[in-house]
Design a protein around this motif. Structure first.
Motif, short mmCIF file in Angstrom:
data_model
loop_
_atom_site.label_atom_id
_atom_site.label_comp_id
_atom_site.label_asym_id
_atom_site.label_seq_id
_atom_site.Cartn_x
_atom_site.Cartn_y
_atom_site.Cartn_z
N ALA A 82 -20.50 -20.84 17.93
CA ALA A 82 -19.91 -22.10 18.38
C ALA A 82 -18.42 -22.15 18.06
CB ALA A 82 -20.63 -23.28 17.74
N ARG A 140 -16.65 -20.02 20.61
CA ARG A 140 -16.55 -20.71 21.90
C ARG A 140 -15.46 -21.77 21.86
NH1 ARG A 140 -22.03 -20.35 21.55
NH2 ARG A 140 -22.30 -22.48 20.83
N ALA A 141 -15.39 -22.50 20.75
CA ALA A 141 -14.41 -23.59 20.65
C ALA A 141 -12.98 -23.08 20.68
CB ALA A 141 -14.66 -24.39 19.38
N VAL A 156 -21.78 -28.40 18.44
CA VAL A 156 -21.02 -28.64 19.67
C VAL A 156 -19.64 -29.23 19.38
CG1 VAL A 156 -23.06 -28.87 21.15
CG2 VAL A 156 -22.11 -30.90 20.01
N GLY A 157 -19.32 -29.40 18.11
CA GLY A 157 -18.01 -29.94 17.76
C GLY A 157 -17.78 -29.93 16.27
N TRP A 167 -12.67 -31.69 17.22
CA TRP A 167 -12.69 -30.92 18.45
C TRP A 167 -14.13 -30.79 18.92
CZ3 TRP A 167 -15.71 -26.68 17.70
CH2 TRP A 167 -15.67 -26.01 16.48
N THR A 168 -14.29 -30.43 20.18
CA THR A 168 -15.62 -30.16 20.72
C THR A 168 -15.58 -28.87 21.53
OG1 THR A 168 -15.21 -31.45 22.73
CG2 THR A 168 -16.28 -32.60 20.90
N THR A 169 -16.73 -28.28 21.70
CA THR A 169 -16.83 -27.13 22.60
C THR A 169 -16.72 -27.66 24.03
OG1 THR A 169 -19.24 -27.30 22.65
CG2 THR A 169 -18.28 -25.80 21.01
N THR A 214 -18.59 -27.60 26.67
CA THR A 214 -19.73 -28.29 27.26
C THR A 214 -19.91 -29.70 26.70
OG1 THR A 214 -21.23 -27.31 25.65
CG2 THR A 214 -20.99 -26.16 27.77
#
Length: 181
Positions: free
Chosen positions: A25, A28-29, A77-78, A97-99, A101
């Motif tokens: 994750a 990805r971020a 996810v964040g 922050w978030t990814t 999606t």
């Protein structure tokens, strides 16, 4: 001061400390250039993601910062964090922050609200601050939805490459009416 292992957040979200299993994750971020330039060191490999996570664990152990993975259905996810914690003045600096999606789904605002409740209660802080580039309306919307009032512009505070950016400062106090929700 009271630390917690997990914090519930609206929308069936959970805040918990970062774990080594969250490295994908983190990768990805930080893959988009917009995010990559906001880190002190690159996060482009699993080893670098694990270093990023270890640094968050170190801040938590030192009591200088508390980063939480925002988890939905078991997947990070964040991130929401309070850093630069100053217990003398009762202040901290919030970041989030978030990814990709999770962007635009309310994850960041819900996470920041849960983080703020904990920082005011568990950490006993009085004032939380955050800042965003003035050309980042999405980050501003998160701040406002999380109950942070705009306080002013810090001119040319950030530099990315050769470009300088103004930053809008926001803050939320433990005594603000928004803290009940």
């Amino acid at each position: 001061m009271r630390t917690a292992d997990e914090l519930p957040a609206p929308g069936r979200l959970l805040l918990r400390p970062w774990q080594p299993d969250d490295a994908p994750a983190v990768l990805r971020a930080f893959a988009p250039e917009e995010m990559a330039r906001q880190t002190a060191r690159p996060v482009t490999t699993t080893a670098e993601a694990l270093e990023w996570i270890a640094a968050r664990e170190g801040e938590r152990a030192a009591g200088s910062g508390y980063a939480w993975a925002v988890v939905r259905e078991g997947v990070a996810v964040g991130s929401v964090a309070v850093a630069a914690v100053n217990h003398v003045h009762g202040t901290g600096w919030v970041s989030y922050w978030t990814t990709g999606t999770a962007r635009g789904t309310g994850v960041a605002a819900a996470g920041v609200r849960a983080l703020a409740r904990w920082a005011f209660g568990g950490l006993g802080l009085h004032r939380l601050e955050l800042g965003h580039r003035t050309n980042n309306p999405a980050s501003c919307a998160v701040a406002v939805r999380a109950g942070f009032a705009a306080e002013g512009i810090e001119r040319e505070k950030l530099r990315y490459g050769d470009a300088r950016y103004d930053v809008e400062r926001h803050a939320r106090l433990a005594t603000d009416d928004v803290n009940g929700g």
